[in-house]
Scaffold this active site. Structure first.
Site, PDB file in Angstrom:
ATOM      1  N   HIS A 105     -65.638   9.778  34.118  1.00 53.80           N
ATOM      2  CA  HIS A 105     -65.248  11.186  34.277  1.00 53.80           C
ATOM      3  C   HIS A 105     -63.735  11.341  34.111  1.00 53.80           C
ATOM      4  O   HIS A 105     -62.987  10.368  34.230  1.00 53.80           O
ATOM      5  CB  HIS A 105     -65.652  11.722  35.657  1.00 53.80           C
ATOM      6  N   LYS A 161     -61.297  14.364  38.630  1.00 52.89           N
ATOM      7  CA  LYS A 161     -62.525  14.440  39.436  1.00 52.89           C
ATOM      8  C   LYS A 161     -62.241  14.005  40.871  1.00 52.89           C
ATOM      9  O   LYS A 161     -61.615  12.970  41.109  1.00 52.89           O
ATOM     10  CB  LYS A 161     -63.639  13.589  38.809  1.00 52.89           C
TER      11      LYS A 161
END
Ligand code: NAD
Length: 262
Positions: A144, A148
């Site tokens: 990610h 995040k």
């Protein structure tokens, strides 16, 4: 029927994607946009930091904000008779409980991942585990973007728990990463999850199953947040007419395929 949406976390990455998707699909009207005081765009009309001021019976709140915002909004939806679609990940047990309590009074869809591709990935993993013997090692790798907030992703946890349940193991007994050093041979019954962070990756989940002399990788890559936004809108349409209860994306998809058959 037009579904009146209240977007919570509207200034964020997902909030903006839902707004964009709602403009592309007929049958949705964004009635209000809610974000923290600090997130409100300067001078923009129709924005507020106070969800209570804009949420009314029959609205559907679509929330991608924070665990605390999700729990507070769930109680508010229950009080107002509004439905809730929530995609925030990393909720504590108490926050999850707040959502469950709200679902006794209003319809709620919670999903760690609203993409249709990930729904298909979860099914594919379960199908693969019906074929593969228990000796195959299972590892999940997720990637990610650098911003995040939680780790591992809610989707990686869902995939790991699916795999544990399919193997008849405790869904909470997972391994997260590996320390440096002599870690020794891999325990046979381990399911491990690894989180990579960097750049602008939207969301990438690979489930690896490794046997003797062969391995299988099932992988989903989200290239754009619109993938999640369209799933969230399908959930909003479902919530607009569903009875109170806590639903998953699978329930939304099952209702969609039933309505296509009739
Ligand atoms: P982001 O930081 O870009 O946006 C979050 C927004 O919520 C920000 O604008 C912030 O100001 C606002 N916010 C935070 N607390 C608030 C509060 N109490 N009241 C009102 N607004 C508040 O984050 P993002 O990338 O949009 O992700 C949001 C959440 O959604 C994360 O938990 C992420 O993991 C999750 N997510 C879920 C899916 C899915 O399909 N379920 C997909 C992508 C992201």
């Amino acid at each position: 029927m037009t579904v009146a949406l209240v977007l919570v976390g509207a200034a964020g990455r997902m909030g903006r994607a839902v707004e964009q998707a709602a403009a592309q699909v007929p049958g949705f009207a964004v009635k209000a946009r809610v974000d923290r005081e600090a997130g409100l765009p300067a001078g923009a009309a129709g924005w507020t930091a106070d969800a209570a001021a804009v949420l009314a019976r029959g609205d559907v709140a679509v929330e991608f904000a924070s665990p605390a915002a999700c729990a507070a909004l769930a109680a508010l939806c229950a009080g107002r008779g509004a439905g809730l679609v929530s995609g925030t990940t990393g909720l504590s047990a108490a926050e999850e409980e707040a959502v469950r309590a709200a679902a006794a009074r209003v319809p709620v869809v919670r999903a760690a991942n609203f993409s249709l591709g990930v729904a298909a990935l979860r099914r594919a993993v379960r199908a693969a585990l019906e074929v593969l013997p228990p000796g195959w090692d299972l590892e999940i790798v997720e990637r990610h973007h650098r911003m995040k907030a939680d780790s591992p992703s809610g989707t990686a946890l869902a995939l790991a728990r699916d795999a544990a349940l399919a193997r008849g193991r405790d869904p909470e007994a997972l391994r997260f990463g590996r320390e440096r050093g002599r870690t020794g041979p891999r325990p046979a019954d381990e399911i491990a999850v690894h989180a990579i962070r960097g750049g602008t990756w939207v969301g990438d989940h690979a489930v690896l199953a490794a046997g003797e002399g062969e391995w299988l990788e099932l992988r989903h890559v989200a290239q754009d947040r619109l993938a999640f936004a369209h799933g969230a809108l399908a959930a909003a349409r479902f919530v607009a007419t569903a009875p109170p209860g806590l639903y998953t994306l699978e329930d939304v998809l099952a209702a969609g395929s039933r309505s296509h058959q009739t």
